[in-house]
Write a protein that holds these residues in place. Structure first.
Motif, mmCIF file in Angstrom:
data_model
loop_
_atom_site.group_PDB
_atom_site.id
_atom_site.type_symbol
_atom_site.label_atom_id
_atom_site.label_comp_id
_atom_site.label_asym_id
_atom_site.label_seq_id
_atom_site.Cartn_x
_atom_site.Cartn_y
_atom_site.Cartn_z
ATOM 1 N N GLY A 68 16.145 6.566 62.284
ATOM 2 C CA GLY A 68 15.677 7.488 63.333
ATOM 3 C C GLY A 68 15.117 8.764 62.745
ATOM 4 O O GLY A 68 15.352 9.861 63.259
ATOM 5 N N GLY A 69 14.363 8.626 61.619
ATOM 6 C CA GLY A 69 13.588 9.765 61.099
ATOM 7 C C GLY A 69 12.264 9.815 61.847
ATOM 8 O O GLY A 69 12.091 9.129 62.873
ATOM 9 N N LEU A 70 11.326 10.599 61.340
ATOM 10 C CA LEU A 70 10.046 10.720 62.045
ATOM 11 C C LEU A 70 9.331 9.372 62.132
ATOM 12 O O LEU A 70 8.749 9.034 63.159
ATOM 13 C CB LEU A 70 9.154 11.751 61.344
ATOM 14 C CG LEU A 70 7.855 12.053 62.088
ATOM 15 C CD1 LEU A 70 8.118 12.660 63.459
ATOM 16 C CD2 LEU A 70 6.949 12.966 61.272
ATOM 17 N N MET A 71 9.414 8.572 61.054
ATOM 18 C CA MET A 71 8.724 7.271 61.051
ATOM 19 C C MET A 71 9.283 6.395 62.177
ATOM 20 O O MET A 71 8.529 5.843 62.978
ATOM 21 C CB MET A 71 8.938 6.588 59.700
ATOM 22 C CG MET A 71 8.107 5.367 59.484
ATOM 23 S SD MET A 71 6.498 5.757 58.796
ATOM 24 C CE MET A 71 6.866 5.919 57.061
ATOM 25 N N GLY A 72 10.603 6.251 62.205
ATOM 26 C CA GLY A 72 11.237 5.374 63.194
ATOM 27 C C GLY A 72 10.995 5.856 64.614
ATOM 28 O O GLY A 72 10.686 5.062 65.518
ATOM 29 N N LEU A 73 11.115 7.170 64.834
ATOM 30 C CA LEU A 73 10.983 7.674 66.206
ATOM 31 C C LEU A 73 9.522 7.672 66.672
ATOM 32 O O LEU A 73 9.251 7.412 67.850
ATOM 33 C CB LEU A 73 11.594 9.073 66.310
ATOM 34 C CG LEU A 73 13.120 9.099 66.117
ATOM 35 C CD1 LEU A 73 13.659 10.510 66.265
ATOM 36 C CD2 LEU A 73 13.844 8.166 67.091
ATOM 37 N N THR A 107 1.379 12.330 48.624
ATOM 38 C CA THR A 107 2.688 12.959 48.450
ATOM 39 C C THR A 107 3.539 12.597 49.665
ATOM 40 O O THR A 107 3.025 12.066 50.657
ATOM 41 C CB THR A 107 2.564 14.492 48.394
ATOM 42 O OG1 THR A 107 1.943 14.916 49.599
ATOM 43 C CG2 THR A 107 1.724 14.959 47.219
ATOM 44 N N LEU A 108 4.821 12.910 49.613
ATOM 45 C CA LEU A 108 5.688 12.692 50.770
ATOM 46 C C LEU A 108 5.389 13.788 51.784
ATOM 47 O O LEU A 108 5.602 14.968 51.502
ATOM 48 C CB LEU A 108 7.157 12.787 50.326
ATOM 49 C CG LEU A 108 8.165 12.686 51.465
ATOM 50 C CD1 LEU A 108 8.310 11.252 51.940
ATOM 51 C CD2 LEU A 108 9.517 13.236 51.049
ATOM 52 N N ASN A 109 4.865 13.416 52.923
ATOM 53 C CA ASN A 109 4.609 14.432 53.963
ATOM 54 C C ASN A 109 4.467 13.755 55.323
ATOM 55 O O ASN A 109 4.214 12.551 55.410
ATOM 56 C CB ASN A 109 3.368 15.264 53.614
ATOM 57 C CG ASN A 109 2.100 14.437 53.656
ATOM 58 O OD1 ASN A 109 1.591 14.141 54.732
ATOM 59 N ND2 ASN A 109 1.607 14.010 52.495
ATOM 60 N N ASN A 110 4.616 14.566 56.355
ATOM 61 C CA ASN A 110 4.672 13.991 57.701
ATOM 62 C C ASN A 110 3.313 13.575 58.245
ATOM 63 O O ASN A 110 3.242 12.750 59.155
ATOM 64 C CB ASN A 110 5.361 14.973 58.649
ATOM 65 C CG ASN A 110 6.847 14.986 58.384
ATOM 66 O OD1 ASN A 110 7.383 14.009 57.854
ATOM 67 N ND2 ASN A 110 7.512 16.070 58.727
ATOM 68 N N ASN A 111 2.240 14.137 57.695
ATOM 69 C CA ASN A 111 0.927 13.645 58.094
ATOM 70 C C ASN A 111 0.787 12.191 57.653
ATOM 71 O O ASN A 111 0.305 11.343 58.404
ATOM 72 C CB ASN A 111 -0.162 14.502 57.445
ATOM 73 C CG ASN A 111 -1.531 14.144 57.950
ATOM 74 O OD1 ASN A 111 -1.806 14.231 59.155
ATOM 75 N ND2 ASN A 111 -2.398 13.696 57.056
ATOM 76 N N GLU A 112 1.284 11.914 56.444
ATOM 77 C CA GLU A 112 1.194 10.549 55.918
ATOM 78 C C GLU A 112 2.125 9.627 56.714
ATOM 79 O O GLU A 112 1.827 8.448 56.900
ATOM 80 C CB GLU A 112 1.537 10.565 54.420
ATOM 81 C CG GLU A 112 1.176 9.318 53.663
ATOM 82 C CD GLU A 112 -0.302 8.909 53.722
ATOM 83 O OE1 GLU A 112 -1.146 9.703 54.139
ATOM 84 O OE2 GLU A 112 -0.583 7.754 53.364
ATOM 85 N N VAL A 113 3.265 10.158 57.180
ATOM 86 C CA VAL A 113 4.163 9.354 58.021
ATOM 87 C C VAL A 113 3.403 8.906 59.284
ATOM 88 O O VAL A 113 3.385 7.722 59.638
ATOM 89 C CB VAL A 113 5.433 10.161 58.421
ATOM 90 C CG1 VAL A 113 6.223 9.446 59.516
ATOM 91 C CG2 VAL A 113 6.318 10.409 57.191
#
Ligand SMILES: Cc1cc2nc3c(=O)[nH]c(=O)nc-3n(C[C@H](O)[C@H](O)[C@H](O)COP(=O)(O)OP(=O)(O)OC[C@H]3O[C@@H](n4cnc5c(N)ncnc54)[C@H](O)[C@@H]3O)c2cc1C
Length: 448
Positions: free
Chosen positions: A21-26, A424-430
């Motif tokens: 239930g992180g950003l990817m899952g939600l 890089t690890l970032n929420n845009n990429e998520v």
């Protein structure tokens, strides 16, 4: 749910299980639930949000780890707009600093760079050329076969590498930088420079009012309204194929059947819970994660004028100073100032297991060494947070080690940040990854 019910269900109303239930899952759950599927999210932590979750700092709540949005984060900004939070997005000019030889240097503009005393004009010229060259590379795959050191020495020269790049690499990756491919610096430079307003050559960063908690609360609300559920504090223990069709998930002592299951957690968890019949997970040790220890200081005075102060000094125990309050208005943080001091280490490094008191003492001492005038009476709170599986170490030929979204089973999918082979690890990429997944597999989820 019986086997027959799972098998006979039409594609339009599938039962979908999402692990994580992180950003990817939600974000996946919200999209799938809004198209009429019954979506159930399993999250093992007591609250949702994963690495982007929130923390109670006492007088206010903000992100557990520092997060910013870049003007070039177009997929993320569009997502924030789509879930109805456009008005809560704020942008501010920010500055970047560099700490070396006990001196602070601003590196926020071209003029700052020209004045930067550490490099001579020739080294600066080569550094600029390296950055320009990086920004023009489109075929990142060839960078996978070369170490970051080989690449930077080739284009910037040994002297610039030793004085400028190596301290930065040590700060971000420790001695492990020697095993990392040139893709790392390419993605880093690309993302760093996209924070600059092209016309003004000024750095601009953004955040959502209330921090990422605002985003997660909105997602929970949208999922609930679409009759989905997010269960926190429940760890998935096993995932396996059902005899005929579909997948079953064992969690909290119960077994539930789904038409389809999507896994969004880290690779070590995938390996430990998934039946090898479903997915061929790389052997242990093949994908190594970096973890992070992050001390957050809540103070009555502003500590640094920079959003990021990069530290090139191995006597300082943390690797950067993130002045969150140089970006976020202090009315969001009860008039107090929030500063994060992170240190990245491999996920099995004993440092991650040291006590909070131990880390606090060492980091505060380091902070005093950097800022001898800092007065402890200005501290309103000190918080230690840590995460073990933050980001895979992008070693040579990393992309060959990654589990693709398509697994051995047609109803089981993997979508996680380990798949970020050229970013890089970032929420845009998520969000981009969520969009790409639904685009690629939309037909299997009856999404047109
Ligand atoms: C220090 C730090 C700074 C960052 N700064 C930025 C930034 O400035 N900008 C930016 O865009 N991004 C930033 N990020 C990255 C951002 O936090 C990540 O991109 C994002 O959180 C990844 O989300 P995810 O859902 O893919 O993974 P995660 O957040 O890791 O979520 C995976 C979830 O799966 C759950 N899970 C694992 N195993 C199980 C199980 N067996 N059963 C049930 N649940 C399970 C975990 O508890 C977790 O909640 C930062 C991250 C860190 C750590």
């Amino acid at each position: 749910m019986t086997q027959a019910q799972v098998g006979a269900r039409t594609a339009a109303g599938m039962r979908i299980g999402i692990i994580g239930g992180g950003l990817m899952g939600l974000a996946l759950a919200e999209r799938l639930a809004s198209t009429g599927h019954q979506v159930h999210v399993y999250e093992r932590a007591p609250q949702p949000g994963g690495l982007a979750t929130w923390h109670d700092f006492g007088p206010f709540v903000w992100d557990r780890f520092y997060h910013v949005i870049l003007p070039s984060d177009t997929a993320l900004v569009e997502f924030i707009r789509r879930i109805g939070l456009a008005e809560r997005l704020n942008w501010s000019p920010t500055r970047t600093g560099y700490y070396v030889d006990e001196q602070f240097h601003s590196l926020s503009s071209g003029l700052d760079f020209l004045r930067f005393p550490l490099l001579n004009p020739w080294s600066k010229f080569r550094l600029v050329l390296t950055i320009l060259y990086c920004s023009r590379i489109s075929d990142w795959r060839r960078l996978e076969h070369m170490t970051v050191e080989e690449f930077l020495v080739r284009y910037s020269g040994r002297a610039t590498f030793e004085k400028f790049w190596k301290p930065l690499l040590l700060a971000k990756l420790g001695e492990h930088y020697r095993r990392v491919s040139a893709v790392f610096i390419w993605t880093y430079v690309k993302r760093l420079f996209s924070a600059r307003d092209a016309a003004a050559q000024k750095e601009h960063l953004g955040y959502v009012s209330g921090g990422y908690r605002t985003v997660f609360e909105r997602l929970l609300d949208l999922i609930a309204r679409a009759r989905g559920s997010v269960r926190t504090g429940i760890e998935v223990q096993a995932v396996r194929a059902r005899a005929a069709k579909g997948i079953e998930v064992v969690a909290g002592g119960e077994t539930e059947a789904f038409d389809k299951v999507i896994f969004t957690g880290p690779v070590n968890v995938l390996r430990s819970i998934v039946d090898p019949e479903l997915a061929q997970v790389p052997p242990h040790g093949d994908i190594e994660y970096l973890g992070v220890i992050c001390m957050a200081l809540v103070t009555r005075k502003q500590l640094v004028p920079y959003y990021i102060l990069n530290i090139a000094d191995d006597r300082i125990p943390f690797t950067g100073v993130i002045g969150m309050s140089s970006l976020v208005a202090t009315d969001e943080t009860s008039g107090l100032y929030l500063t994060y001091l992170p240190k990245y280490v491999l996920s099995d490094d004993p440092m991650l297991r040291r006590t909070d008191e131990d880390i606090k003492a060492e980091f505060l001492q380091g902070f005093h060494n950097m800022f001898p005038d800092f007065d402890d009476r200005d501290i309103a709170g000190v918080h230690i947070n840590r995460a073990f599986k933050v980001q895979p170490l992008q070693v040579l030929d990393y992309s060959a080690r990654v589990q693709t979204p398509r697994t051995r089973h047609q109803d089981f999918y993997v979508v996680n940040t380990a798949q970020f082979v050229n970013n890089t690890l970032n929420n845009n990429e998520v969000i981009r990854t969520v969009n790409a997944f639904l685009q690629q597999f939309g037909a299997e989820f009856a999404i047109t």
